[in-house]
Design an enzyme around this catalytic site. Structure first.
Site, PDB file in Angstrom:
ATOM      1  N   ARG A   1      -7.823  -7.643 -10.019  1.00  0.00           N
ATOM      2  CA  ARG A   1      -8.584  -8.930 -10.292  1.00  0.00           C
ATOM      3  C   ARG A   1      -9.867  -8.433 -10.865  1.00  0.00           C
ATOM      4  O   ARG A   1     -10.326  -7.246 -10.745  1.00  0.00           O
ATOM      5  CB  ARG A   1      -8.990  -9.861  -9.080  1.00  0.00           C
ATOM      6  CG  ARG A   1      -9.445  -9.012  -7.796  1.00  0.00           C
ATOM      7  CD  ARG A   1      -9.475  -9.864  -6.478  1.00  0.00           C
ATOM      8  NE  ARG A   1      -9.752  -9.188  -5.432  1.00  0.00           N
ATOM      9  CZ  ARG A   1     -10.895  -8.401  -5.326  1.00  0.00           C
ATOM     10  NH1 ARG A   1     -11.947  -8.456  -5.815  1.00  0.00           N
ATOM     11  NH2 ARG A   1     -10.897  -7.782  -3.814  1.00  0.00           N
TER      12      ARG A   1
ATOM     13  N   ILE B   1     -11.248   9.573   6.034  1.00  0.00           N
ATOM     14  CA  ILE B   1     -12.336  10.319   5.123  1.00  0.00           C
ATOM     15  C   ILE B   1     -13.712   9.541   5.520  1.00  0.00           C
ATOM     16  O   ILE B   1     -14.114   8.536   4.994  1.00  0.00           O
ATOM     17  CB  ILE B   1     -12.107  10.380   3.765  1.00  0.00           C
ATOM     18  CG1 ILE B   1     -10.687  10.780   3.418  1.00  0.00           C
ATOM     19  CG2 ILE B   1     -13.125  11.117   2.945  1.00  0.00           C
ATOM     20  CD1 ILE B   1     -10.273  11.940   3.784  1.00  0.00           C
TER      21      ILE B   1
ATOM     22  N   LYS C   1       0.919  -1.189   0.009  1.00  0.00           N
ATOM     23  CA  LYS C   1      -0.014   0.065  -0.055  1.00  0.00           C
ATOM     24  C   LYS C   1       0.973   1.214  -0.117  1.00  0.00           C
ATOM     25  O   LYS C   1       0.400   2.321  -0.444  1.00  0.00           O
ATOM     26  CB  LYS C   1      -0.900  -0.048   1.104  1.00  0.00           C
ATOM     27  CG  LYS C   1      -1.872  -1.210   1.269  1.00  0.00           C
ATOM     28  CD  LYS C   1      -2.568  -1.559   0.219  1.00  0.00           C
ATOM     29  CE  LYS C   1      -3.351  -2.947   0.426  1.00  0.00           C
ATOM     30  NZ  LYS C   1      -4.109  -3.346  -0.778  1.00  0.00           N
TER      31      LYS C   1
END
Length: 454
Positions: free
Chosen positions: A292, A203, A116
């Site tokens: 995917r 958020i 990430k």
């Protein structure tokens, strides 16, 4: 085009891929665990081979067994579906080494977007908006406290190698951060063998907007509009729709363009999804890339007329995309409800069992059910509880909502408790009908006031 494809998955996605292959004249190989010997995908495929015991680690996650099955059946390609090995770069790499085509992106792409922190840096370089947060790995609690103070609470601690909700902690105050940092690191180390952490501003509430993309080996990348996946329980999607009621055409071009830049930045090939969070002011931020096919891909197929699984197969076989961005237009509105074998009255506990009598809603324009169920089928207790997806398409959103209510009302699964009544109540809620919901709605507004039938 391939002559034979092995599907390294089970349930409705395995059935979906088998049907796409059949329509392309491609022979198929189903793999199955001992618990799935009577599953529908084993009956529909041209060949079926057992790959191990019921436990997923010994069967659907057993790379050696799956590759061996591909070799002995002379399969030229493997479609991983979603879940299991679909985002496993080692598996994709081993397929490449064995000259078996992995129907998905290249292994290095999965690697690049799987971390990430690395994905975040790549997006910044590609001028894709990212959530305010740390620039890289957070080395210790002191650094985490400093970054959190700078961007403001609440914040989210995340594992760099994360997935499946592991190594994630919501932090509301500075006093909570040290304890959460330690526990998230430990969980990440246990789950991924990597305890690198980073930190992002939360958020929330927000709209969870994802953009479907397709890319080929010739550098062509397009987007196919957005899906709104904001109706979630415990960070798991429950109901999705396309297009989003809060996305204007101008915003669609902006967020779609950002998704295409993201895909091009990593040389993306095949089908993928770029996920964004959109705040209440309409600003959107990159969250992650799913390398995917997605569970909710049918609603994009409904509004665009593009068969995404067939496109996956065509791209993987070396064919050009055959579509330009201007070829993609969104027509009408589509909604998908996930039908799970679970009991909402008991905190959505899994409800495996034998389906004594089954009626899947059918008939009428714009209704589709993707499922691996049949009358007499015993749902095993070892895997994900999703057993079907009901997908509807209408000329407009109201027509789609009414069609989904009709379809949910027709569904019969005697012998197994499902979440169909819960879905009916959810899609009938005035705020959902009005499109007035976000990622907080289901958990904080709908469920506290909802009374399930016992």
């Amino acid at each position: 085009m391939f002559q034979k494809v092995l599907i390294a998955n089970r349930g409705e996605i395995a059935v979906r891929v088998i049907r796409a292959c059949r329509e392309l004249g491609v022979r198929t190989v189903a793999v199955y665990s001992e618990a799935d010997k009577d599953a529908l995908h084993t009956e529909l495929a041209d060949e079926a081979i057992c790959i191990g015991p019921a436990k997923a680690a010994d069967s659907y996650l057993n790379v050696t067994q799956i590759l061996s099955a591909a070799v002995v059946t002379n399969a030229q390609a493997i479609h991983p579906g979603f879940g299991f090995l679909s985002e496993n770069s080692r598996f994709a790499s081993m397929c490449e080494e064995m000259n078996i085509t992995f129907i998905g992106p290249k292994s290095e792409t999965i690697d690049a977007m799987g971390n990430k922190i690395n994905a975040r840096k790549l997006m910044i370089d590609a001028k894709v908006p990212v959530i305010p947060g740390s620039d890289g790995v957070i080395s210790d609690v002191a650094e985490a406290l400093s970054v959190a103070e700078k961007i403001g609470y609440p914040v989210m601690l995340k594992a760099a190698a994360g997935g499946g909700g592991k190594g994630i902690r919501k932090v509301l105050t500075a006093a909570e951060l040290p304890q959460h940092f330690a526990s998230a690191q430990q969980e990440a180390k246990a789950a991924f063998g990597n305890d690198d952490m980073y930190l992002e501003k939360i958020i929330y509430p927000a709209r969870h907007i994802e953009v479907q993309i397709l890319g080929d080996d010739f550098g062509q990348v397009i987007h196919l509009g957005e899906r709104d996946c904001s109706l979630q329980r415990n960070n798991q999607k429950v109901l999705e729709e396309s297009p989003s009621i809060v996305i204007s055409e101008e915003k669609r071009q902006a967020i779609g363009g950002a998704a295409v830049r993201a895909a091009k930045a990593v040389g993306y090939r095949n089908a993928g999804t770029i996920e964004f969070l959109m705040d209440q002011a309409g600003a959107f931020y990159f969250m992650e890339m799913n390398t995917r096919i997605q569970v909710e891909h049918p609603i994009t197929e409904m509004v665009t007329g593009v068969d995404l699984v067939k496109k996956q197969l065509e791209i993987a076989s070396g064919e050009p995309l055959g579509l330009q961005q201007e070829d993609i237009t969104l027509s009408g509105h589509a909604i998908e409800c996930r039908i799970n074998a679970e009991n909402p009255a008991f905190n959505f506990a899994p409800s495996p069992g034998t389906i004594r009598n089954l009626f899947l809603p059918s008939g009428g324009l714009g209704l589709r059910v993707d499922s691996g169920m049949y009358s007499g089928y015993t749902i095993p207790p070892y895997y994900d509880s999703m057993i079907a997806k009901i997908i509807v398409h209408g000329a407009n959103r109201f027509e789609a909502l009414m069609k989904m209510q009709r379809a949910l009302g027709e569904l019969v699964t005697d012998g197994v408790i499902t979440n169909a009544d819960f879905q009916m109540d959810l899609i009938s809620h005035p705020q959902v009908v009005a499109g007035d919901y976000d990622t907080a709605f289901l958990q904080e507004i709908f469920l506290p006031d909802w009374t399930p039938e016992v």
